[in-house]
Design a protein around this motif. Structure first.
Motif, PDB file in Angstrom:
ATOM      1  N   SER A 314       1.385 -17.820  16.279  1.00 51.90           N
ATOM      2  CA  SER A 314       1.123 -18.726  17.392  1.00 51.90           C
ATOM      3  C   SER A 314      -0.367 -18.968  17.617  1.00 51.90           C
ATOM      4  N   CYS A 315      -1.201 -18.016  17.204  1.00 51.32           N
ATOM      5  CA  CYS A 315      -2.646 -18.160  17.418  1.00 51.32           C
ATOM      6  C   CYS A 315      -3.352 -18.802  16.227  1.00 51.32           C
ATOM      7  N   CYS A 316      -2.637 -19.079  15.152  1.00 55.89           N
ATOM      8  CA  CYS A 316      -3.257 -19.660  13.958  1.00 55.89           C
ATOM      9  C   CYS A 316      -3.590 -21.137  14.185  1.00 55.89           C
ATOM     10  N   GLN A 317      -4.692 -21.568  13.596  1.00 54.59           N
ATOM     11  CA  GLN A 317      -5.096 -22.965  13.650  1.00 54.59           C
ATOM     12  C   GLN A 317      -4.818 -23.689  12.340  1.00 54.59           C
ATOM     13  N   GLY A 318      -4.170 -23.015  11.441  1.00 53.82           N
ATOM     14  CA  GLY A 318      -3.833 -23.566  10.133  1.00 53.82           C
ATOM     15  C   GLY A 318      -3.120 -22.484   9.349  1.00 53.82           C
ATOM     16  N   ALA A 319      -3.135 -22.612   8.027  1.00 54.99           N
ATOM     17  CA  ALA A 319      -2.525 -21.575   7.194  1.00 54.99           C
ATOM     18  C   ALA A 319      -3.332 -20.284   7.321  1.00 54.99           C
ATOM     19  N   PRO A 320      -2.665 -19.128   7.321  1.00 56.67           N
ATOM     20  CA  PRO A 320      -3.396 -17.859   7.466  1.00 56.67           C
ATOM     21  C   PRO A 320      -4.206 -17.529   6.213  1.00 56.67           C
ATOM     22  N   VAL A 321      -5.369 -16.918   6.413  1.00 59.71           N
ATOM     23  CA  VAL A 321      -6.226 -16.420   5.331  1.00 59.71           C
ATOM     24  C   VAL A 321      -6.481 -14.944   5.621  1.00 59.71           C
ATOM     25  N   ILE A 322      -5.908 -14.076   4.788  1.00 58.41           N
ATOM     26  CA  ILE A 322      -5.977 -12.629   5.020  1.00 58.41           C
ATOM     27  C   ILE A 322      -6.809 -11.989   3.916  1.00 58.41           C
ATOM     28  N   PHE A 323      -7.846 -11.247   4.305  1.00 56.28           N
ATOM     29  CA  PHE A 323      -8.624 -10.435   3.371  1.00 56.28           C
ATOM     30  C   PHE A 323      -8.215  -8.981   3.579  1.00 56.28           C
ATOM     31  N   GLU A 324      -7.467  -8.434   2.631  1.00 52.80           N
ATOM     32  CA  GLU A 324      -7.000  -7.051   2.743  1.00 52.80           C
ATOM     33  C   GLU A 324      -8.030  -6.138   2.092  1.00 52.80           C
ATOM     34  N   THR A 325      -8.761  -5.419   2.935  1.00 55.06           N
ATOM     35  CA  THR A 325      -9.833  -4.558   2.432  1.00 55.06           C
ATOM     36  C   THR A 325      -9.339  -3.188   1.987  1.00 55.06           C
ATOM     37  N   ASN A 326      -8.139  -2.809   2.424  1.00 50.80           N
ATOM     38  CA  ASN A 326      -7.584  -1.515   2.028  1.00 50.80           C
ATOM     39  C   ASN A 326      -6.139  -1.713   1.576  1.00 50.80           C
ATOM     40  N   PRO A 327      -5.947  -2.213   0.347  1.00 53.90           N
ATOM     41  CA  PRO A 327      -4.603  -2.590  -0.102  1.00 53.90           C
ATOM     42  C   PRO A 327      -3.733  -1.407  -0.518  1.00 53.90           C
ATOM     43  N   THR A 328      -3.423  -0.531   0.437  1.00 50.43           N
ATOM     44  CA  THR A 328      -2.446   0.514   0.153  1.00 50.43           C
ATOM     45  C   THR A 328      -1.057  -0.112   0.085  1.00 50.43           C
ATOM     46  N   TYR A 329      -0.107   0.672  -0.376  1.00 45.86           N
ATOM     47  CA  TYR A 329       1.250   0.144  -0.510  1.00 45.86           C
ATOM     48  C   TYR A 329       1.779  -0.346   0.831  1.00 45.86           C
ATOM     49  N   PHE A 330       1.637   0.478   1.855  1.00 43.14           N
ATOM     50  CA  PHE A 330       2.188   0.128   3.158  1.00 43.14           C
ATOM     51  C   PHE A 330       1.393  -0.990   3.823  1.00 43.14           C
ATOM     52  N   ASN A 331       0.075  -1.029   3.617  1.00 39.39           N
ATOM     53  CA  ASN A 331      -0.717  -2.100   4.215  1.00 39.39           C
ATOM     54  C   ASN A 331      -0.376  -3.451   3.611  1.00 39.39           C
ATOM     55  N   LEU A 332       0.028  -3.467   2.347  1.00 35.28           N
ATOM     56  CA  LEU A 332       0.369  -4.735   1.694  1.00 35.28           C
ATOM     57  C   LEU A 332       1.796  -5.181   1.983  1.00 35.28           C
ATOM     58  N   PHE A 333       2.735  -4.266   1.881  1.00 39.17           N
ATOM     59  CA  PHE A 333       4.149  -4.657   1.890  1.00 39.17           C
ATOM     60  C   PHE A 333       4.885  -4.259   3.165  1.00 39.17           C
ATOM     61  N   GLY A 334       4.197  -3.633   4.106  1.00 38.66           N
ATOM     62  CA  GLY A 334       4.849  -3.249   5.343  1.00 38.66           C
ATOM     63  C   GLY A 334       5.438  -1.853   5.261  1.00 38.66           C
ATOM     64  N   ARG A 335       5.913  -1.369   6.410  1.00 41.14           N
ATOM     65  CA  ARG A 335       6.444  -0.007   6.463  1.00 41.14           C
ATOM     66  C   ARG A 335       7.593   0.065   7.453  1.00 41.14           C
ATOM     67  N   ILE A 336       8.377   1.110   7.305  1.00 38.01           N
ATOM     68  CA  ILE A 336       9.426   1.437   8.268  1.00 38.01           C
ATOM     69  C   ILE A 336       9.022   2.749   8.925  1.00 38.01           C
ATOM     70  N   GLU A 337       8.684   2.696  10.181  1.00 36.41           N
ATOM     71  CA  GLU A 337       8.208   3.881  10.865  1.00 36.41           C
ATOM     72  C   GLU A 337       9.379   4.722  11.367  1.00 36.41           C
ATOM     73  N   HIS A 338       9.098   5.995  11.637  1.00 34.07           N
ATOM     74  CA  HIS A 338      10.100   6.923  12.157  1.00 34.07           C
ATOM     75  C   HIS A 338       9.505   7.671  13.341  1.00 34.07           C
ATOM     76  N   ILE A 339      10.392   8.144  14.202  1.00 35.32           N
ATOM     77  CA  ILE A 339       9.990   9.062  15.255  1.00 35.32           C
ATOM     78  C   ILE A 339      10.848  10.312  15.108  1.00 35.32           C
ATOM     79  N   ILE A 340      10.301  11.439  15.503  1.00 39.63           N
ATOM     80  CA  ILE A 340      11.005  12.714  15.376  1.00 39.63           C
ATOM     81  C   ILE A 340      11.628  13.073  16.719  1.00 39.63           C
ATOM     82  N   GLN A 341      12.941  13.246  16.714  1.00 38.89           N
ATOM     83  CA  GLN A 341      13.674  13.691  17.902  1.00 38.89           C
ATOM     84  C   GLN A 341      14.555  14.872  17.526  1.00 38.89           C
ATOM     85  N   MET A 342      14.317  15.982  18.229  1.00 39.85           N
ATOM     86  CA  MET A 342      15.122  17.179  17.995  1.00 39.85           C
ATOM     87  C   MET A 342      15.120  17.568  16.518  1.00 39.85           C
TER      88      MET A 342
END
Length: 803
Positions: A314-342
């Motif tokens: 919604s805040c973009c003024q055109g097509a996005p331009v992303i410079f990934e300075t730390n291209p780890t696996y999760f930074n590039l392709f996303g992650r599934i987070e977890h929380i610990i309960q009991m």
């Protein structure tokens, strides 16, 4: 030939500039001297076919990042803003969340609307169950059930009374009890006193009534079941009546989006299916659950109805331009987070987080190739995304865990993204040669050059670059003399009068350093003196090793002569590269010749201190001697060549002409002037070939000669092809202009040996002999003597050379 002083340096005339200071100039728009790379990038950004991603190659400091950033921002601003992406709970399969795309801004709007709806549901549903209307409807149904239940058991009681029985309850059960003549339950003793026929009659009636009681109980259970179903259906209808308007508002708003409408429909069905989970838990049961060890804070059933806004454009003024300075696996392709309960790892679709590829989808993603390969698995995963046209979020660490965690398999997001890799040239060619997929997925090569043509147009752009950098960083501007000296330094960096450097990282630092000294001296503008001061200061910060080497020579620890003449001894010129600084270092080279079998012994090679290119240069010398002097006799010569006091590795062929000059001196027994140093490679025909580092080599020998005193006979011999590379220090040019130092440029060995010895080399006569008294005559004479002596001793080679 002597090189004229005006050919030792290229001067940029400040008078050619039409401005007084760079403050008058317009800012530079674009990149200087990279037309080939700009054309390739423009092509790669324009073509939309599969596999035309871009690899930008070149050395650091050539403007790769700034250029690609500027071009991408310009192009992206004219393109459509891509869709938003959301993840929704899949009510059919909890472990496979569904992705949906919505027009830009609609995703954020949907997220906000659903959050508001869930908040209102969380308030409305408990109020509904606690409302008087609901309790009254539930009580009314219960009363109806009680009435029908009472009628059932009343009829059973009447029927039993007619037959002399009654129905009694105890311990949660109902039993049929016979009555006596007084209408009271018959005791066991009274029953035993009855006759057999009477007992038989009572037992028969009791059996019939028990069957009837079972029928009534079954009917009561059916009534209870109907009551539960009726009450549940009543609760569903009433609840949907109470909250239906919350969905109706959103269904009307998002009527054009089928997947959103289906989500709302599934939410309503799920609420009704899980209606019992929304009922308030009685306090005593909640307390019991806590004491039993269950978690006191469980996830609300309403959480599954929320929207995970994965990508918000919604805040973009055109097509996005992303410079990934730390291209780890999760930074590039996303992650599934977890929380610990009991002690358990818990996740949900709301814990799916986007990567750079998601944010760049519909636009452009720029990655540093070196950083990409520094992170395991990322390159292969990136190729899978390009190949399959989708971004699949996976738990990369799952295969390495001893125990499997509960995780999700989100629906992949379709990929439409232009990927730009930036890296050194060696990375590109290595990947192209070793990885078959690379050439399919990165078909566009944008090659950034280290140099550009020295033209008036580029010089003007240099001046505008200085103006742009000064404005951007709030620095003092340059006057025309400062810009001229700045451009001259750019030519020195590439050692070519006809070219300028493209390494603007170094040039930007020079601008800042010159401005520092200008401010330090209280000037309003930086001029040539400040640029010179910055250059000299940088050299001083880096040349400790150079000065130490010069001290070793001056104090006699390292033996180098700068006057007199010696046979078989010559001053060679080498370059020491320290990484951030390189300098010339004179080196004494000696040669000894003697009777032998045509072998030239390279002592550096024997000691394993020389590289293959240097070894090749030495072997070429044998070819030269065979071609020139062994056409009528065998070459019965052996020679040893050594760089004296050399204790490190030697590489390159720039000393091959130096070695040949020393060989000719040793054989002719003509001394070589020690005030002249030599550099240049040679081929088998005796022609001099160009070398690198010519400025550092000349300046290194000049500094030594100056420290001992210039006598007007000293100088350096260089290949004639290297004249265009001369951008010598002002002190050297001044000394040459005064006749205190010389620079000679030669194209053949014969020209060089004449300068070194003062004796003509001599040209071969038609009869195959050389003019008497020339260098070639003396060499040929010595080799003839060697051949005859070898033949007399029986150790020579009788085979005649062939031309």
């Amino acid at each position: 030939m002597h090189v004229a002083p005006e050919n030792l340096y290229w001067n940029c005339d400040p008078a050619k500039f039409t401005f007084s200071t760079t403050e008058e100039l317009d800012p530079l728009d674009g990149t200087i001297g990279q037309d080939r790379a700009l054309t390739a990038i423009d092509f790669g950004l324009g073509i939309q076919d599969q596999g035309f991603n871009i690899f930008v190659l070149g050395e650091a400091g050539t403007g790769r990042y700034s250029t690609i950033r500027k071009m991408l921002e310009t192009k992206a601003a004219q393109e459509k803003v891509p869709d938003d992406w959301c993840y929704l709970h899949d009510f059919e399969d909890d472990n496979h969340p569904k992705c949906i795309c919505l027009p830009c801004g609609k995703g954020k709007e949907l997220h906000r609307d659903v959050e508001d709806m869930v908040r209102r549901l969380a308030e409305a549903i408990p109020k509904f169950f606690e409302s008087k209307e609901f309790e009254q409807q539930k009580a009314r149904l219960a009363d109806q059930y009680q009435e029908k239940n009472r009628e059932l058991f009343q009829g059973l009681e009447e029927e039993a009374n007619r037959d002399g029985f009654t129905v009694q309850g105890g311990d949660g059960t109902l039993i049929i009890v016979p009555l006596n003549q007084d209408g009271k339950p018959l005791s066991k003793d009274d029953y035993e006193k009855l006759s057999a026929d009477e007992r038989k009659y009572i037992d028969g009636k009791a059996a019939i009534l028990k069957d009837r009681l079972n029928e009534v109980l079954q009917q009561a259970r059916e009534l209870e079941k109907v009551l539960r179903e009726t009450t549940r259906q009543m609760a569903k209808d009433a609840l949907m009546f109470a909250i239906g308007h919350l969905f109706e508002e959103l269904e009307e708003k998002y009527r054009d989006y089928d997947k959103v409408l289906k989500h709302f429909k599934d939410c309503k069905k799920d609420i009704l299916y899980r209606i019992d989970e929304f009922r308030p838990t009685p306090p005593q049961f909640a307390q019991f659950a806590t004491q039993a060890g269950t978690t006191p804070k469980e996830e609300s059933p309403l959480e599954r109805y929320r929207v995970n806004l994965l990508v918000d454009n919604s805040c973009c003024q055109g097509a996005p331009v992303i410079f990934e300075t730390n291209p780890t696996y999760f930074n590039l392709f996303g992650r599934i987070e977890h929380i610990i309960q009991m002690g358990n790892a818990i996740t949900s679709f709301r814990m799916i987080k986007a990567g750079s590829l998601h944010r760049a989808n519909g636009g452009y993603l720029v990655i540093d190739c070196r950083e990409l390969f520094a992170n395991p698995y990322t390159y292969e995963a990136l190729k899978r995304c390009i190949r399959n046209h989708e971004i699949k979020i996976e738990d990369m660490t799952e295969q390495f865990r001893m125990m499997a965690f509960v995780t999700l398999k989100p629906e992949p997001v379709p990929l439409n993204c232009k990927i730009i890799l930036i890296g050194p040239a060696r990375f590109y060619y290595l990947l192209f040669a070793m990885d078959p997929d690379f050439r399919k997925f990165f078909k566009v090569k944008a090659d950034f050059d280290l140099t550009m043509d020295n033209t008036e147009e580029n010089i003007d752009k240099y001046a505008r670059y200085v103006a742009t950098r000064c404005r951007k960083e709030n620095l003092l501007h340059f006057d025309r003399t400062g810009v001229a000296r700045f451009v001259e330094y750019a030519a020195r960096l590439v050692e070519d009068k006809n070219r300028l450097t493209s390494r603007f990282l170094i040039l930007s630092d020079l601008i800042r350093e010159a401005v520092f000294y200008a401010r330090q001296s209280g000037k309003n503008y930086a001029d040539a003196s400040h640029v010179n001061q910055a250059i000299e200061a940088k050299i001083y910060r880096s040349n400790r090793v150079e000065e130490r080497n010069l001290e070793f020579i001056k104090e006699g620890t390292v033996l180098i002569d700068t006057d007199g003449a010696e046979v078989g001894q010559i001053n060679g010129l080498t370059v020491i590269d320290m990484g951030d600084y390189s300098f010339g270092k004179p080196a004494r080279l000696t040669v000894r010749t003697y009777l032998g079998k045509g072998n030239v012994i390279n002592l550096e090679r024997e000691a394993k201190l020389s590289g293959p290119i240097h070894d090749k240069g030495v072997l070429i010398l044998s070819g030269f001697f065979g071609s020139r002097y062994a056409q009528d006799k065998p070459l019965s010569l052996s020679a040893s060549i050594a760089f004296e006091q050399s204790y490190g590795g030697i590489e390159g062929d720039s000393a091959s002409s130096t070695e040949l000059y020393a060989l000719l001196s040793s054989l002719s027994e003509v001394p070589i002037s020690q005030g002249i140093a030599v550099t240049g490679s040679v081929n088998q025909n005796g022609r001099i070939q160009p070398i690198g580092g010519v400025n550092e080599k000349i300046e290194g020998f000049f500094n030594l000669c100056r420290s001992r005193g210039l006598d007007g006979r000293q100088g350096a011999v260089i290949p004639i092809q290297n004249v265009k590379n001369l951008m010598l220090h002002e002190d050297v040019v001044t000394a040459v202009r005064k006749g205190e130092f010389h620079v000679w440029a030669v194209s053949t060995i014969d020209e060089g040996i004449e300068i070194l010895t003062g004796i003509p080399a001599g040209e071969k006569k038609e009869d195959g002999t050389w003019p008497e008294g020339t260098i070639n005559y003396l060499v040929d004479k010595k080799l003839q003597a060697y051949s005859e002596l070898a033949h007399k001793q029986g150790g020579g080679n009788d085979n005649q050379g062939k031309s």
